[in-house]
Enzyme design. Structure first.
Site, PDB file in Angstrom:
ATOM      1  N   HIS A  86       0.824  -1.212   0.000  1.00  0.00           N
ATOM      2  CA  HIS A  86       0.000   0.000   0.000  1.00  0.00           C
ATOM      3  C   HIS A  86       0.864   1.271   0.000  1.00  0.00           C
ATOM      4  CE1 HIS A  86      -0.224  -0.567   4.663  1.00  0.00           C
ATOM      5  NE2 HIS A  86       0.812   0.168   4.360  1.00  0.00           N
ATOM      6  N   HIS A  89      -1.522   5.114   9.504  1.00  0.00           N
ATOM      7  CA  HIS A  89      -0.189   5.728   9.595  1.00  0.00           C
ATOM      8  C   HIS A  89      -0.299   7.062  10.320  1.00  0.00           C
ATOM      9  CE1 HIS A  89      -0.142   2.917   6.211  1.00  0.00           C
ATOM     10  NE2 HIS A  89       1.154   2.797   6.398  1.00  0.00           N
ATOM     11  N   HIS A 148      10.725  -3.462   3.172  1.00  0.00           N
ATOM     12  CA  HIS A 148      11.131  -2.061   3.056  1.00  0.00           C
ATOM     13  C   HIS A 148      11.498  -1.504   4.423  1.00  0.00           C
ATOM     14  CE1 HIS A 148       6.838  -1.626   4.087  1.00  0.00           C
ATOM     15  NE2 HIS A 148       6.915  -0.312   4.144  1.00  0.00           N
ATOM     16  N   GLU A 153       4.743  -5.079   8.465  1.00  0.00           N
ATOM     17  CA  GLU A 153       3.369  -4.947   7.962  1.00  0.00           C
ATOM     18  C   GLU A 153       2.824  -6.265   7.419  1.00  0.00           C
ATOM     19  OE1 GLU A 153       3.241  -0.251   6.570  1.00  0.00           O
ATOM     20  OE2 GLU A 153       3.542  -1.797   5.061  1.00  0.00           O
TER      21      GLU A 153
END
Ligand SMILES: [Fe+2]
Length: 317
Positions: free
Chosen positions: A12, A59, A193, A240
Site C-alpha cells: 500500500h 499511519h 522495506h 506490515e
C-alpha cells in the site's frame, strides 16, 4: 449465509497513490507497477464481491501515540479519506457495512479477540491505495468496505500467529452472518522495506518471494516467524506483512492461487500482490473466472507468475 470467496494481498505504498492522483501511471517507472494490477482489476470486476474486509494499518492519520488499538474494526456507515499532509486523497468516501461489521465484532470478541470498535474514523493510503489497485479510480467504490486497522507502527505489534487466528475468527463470524453475501478479504502492506535508519532502502526479494510461496502453500509456517526475523530480513516496515496473515487465516487451508505479481521498487518498497480463491465446489458456478491463461501485458509478464499448475515448467521470478 455469507461466505468468504477469496483473499487478496497488496502493498500500500503511499507513492502509488500519489502517482494515481498526479496522473503519472503511464510514466515508465509507474507503468511497471500498475501493469501488474491490470489482470487483478479484471478479476475483481468479475468477482463482484458484496463486501470487502480490508486489513491495513493506520499511519498516524486516525490514531496517534495517544491511542493505539491493536485491532480496530470500522463499524461506521462511512469512512472519509484522511488528510495525510497534502489534503485528503481525491478518492471516494469509503462506505462501510455496519451490520456485518457489528456482527463480526460481536462474534470475534465473544471468541476472545479484543477488537476496538470504531464508529468514526478517517482512512489513509493504507486502505485507499489497495482499493485503487483492485478497483481502479471509480466515482464510487463498487461495494461496501469494512476497515480493520492493525497496529504495526508502535511496538509491540501482534504476532503473525495472532493475526492468523484472528483471520480464522473472522471467517467463522462471516459464515454465521445470515445474509447471502460474497466477501473478499484484503491484506495490505509490505513487502520488504525500511524507510529510515542505516538500513533505509532495504529490499529482500528472496524473503518476499518465499513469503508469497508460503502464503499459498504453508501459511502456518509463516505464523511462526518472530518479529525480529521480519525486522532483520524485511526491514523495519516489513512487519506490515503480519497483516497478510489475517487475510490468509480467513481463507480455507487449501486455496487456489490465481495470480501473483512482484516488482521492485515502488518508491523504496518491494511491491507484492497475490490473489487466492477458496476452493468451494458448491459455489463453483458463482466464483469468478480466474485470470488463469489470460494474456498478460509484456511488462507484467516479466514478474507476474503463472498459476500453480503451470509452475513446474516456468518458475516465477
Ligand atoms: Fe504502511
Amino acid at each position: 449465509m455469507a461466505r468468504i470467496i477469496a483473499g487478496v494481498t497488496s502493498s500500500h505504498v503511499p507513492a502509488i497513490g500519489a502517482a494515481i492522483d498526479n496522473k503519472k501511471t503511464e510514466e515508465p517507472y509507474w507503468k511497471r507497477v500498475f501493469s501488474g494490477f491490470e489482470k487483478s482489476k479484471e478479476w475483481m470486476a468479475k468477482a463482484k464481491p458484496d463486501v470487502v474486509i480490508a486489513v491495513y494499518n493506520d499511519h498516524a492519520s486516525a490514531f496517534s501515540v495517544e491511542l493505539i488499538p491493536t485491532f480496530a474494526l470500522g463499524c461506521a456507515a462511512e469512512f472519509p479519506p484522511a488528510d495525510e499532509g497534502w489534503g485528503p486523497r481525491p478518492v471516494p468516501v469509503v462506505k462501510g457495512h455496519p451490520a456485518l461489521a457489528s456482527h463480526i465484532a460481536q462474534s470475534v470478541i465473544l471468541d476472545e479477540f479484543d477488537l476496538t470498535i470504531v464508529n468514526k474514523m478517517e482512512v489513509d493510503h493504507g486502505l485507499t491505495v489497495p482499493l485503487n489497485l483492485m478497483f481502479g479510480s471509480p466515482k464510487e467504490w463498487p461495494c461496501p468496505v469494512i476497515p480493520l486497522a492493525v497496529n504495526v507502527v508502535v511496538y509491540p505489534p501482534p504476532t503473525g500467529h495472532r493475526c492468523y487466528m484472528l483471520g480464522r475468527a473472522i471467517r467463522k463470524a462471516v459464515q454465521s452472518y445470515p445474509e447471502d453475501l460474497r466477501v473478499v478479504v484484503m491484506g495490505t502492506g509490505g513487502m520488504s522495506h525500511q524507510i529510515s535508519g542505516p538500513r533505509a532502502g532495504l529490499i529482500n526479494s528472496k524473503f518476499d518471494k518465499a513469503y508469497l510461496d508460503g502464503l499459498t502453500r504453508d501459511p502456518k509456517k509463516l505464523t511462526r516467524i518472530p518479529h525480529v526475523e521480519y525486522m532483520r530480513e524485511a526491514g523495519a516496515e516489513g512487519i506490515e506483512m503480519v497483516m497478510w496473515l489475517i487475510m490468509r487465516g480467513a481463507l480455507d487451508d487449501k486455496v487456489k492461487e490465481v495470480y501473483r505479481f512482484y516488482t521492485v521498487p515502488a518508491s523504496n518498497t518491494a511491491v507484492g500482490h497475490i490473489i487466492l480463491e477458496n476452493i468451494d465446489r458448491k459455489t463453483k458456478s458463482r466464483r469468478p473466472a480466474s485470470v488463469r491463461g489470460a494474456a498478460m501485458g509484456k511488462r507484467a509478464a516479466a514478474t507476474a507468475t503463472l498459476p500453480l499448475g503451470a509452475r513446474a515448467s516456468r518458475p516465477h521470478s
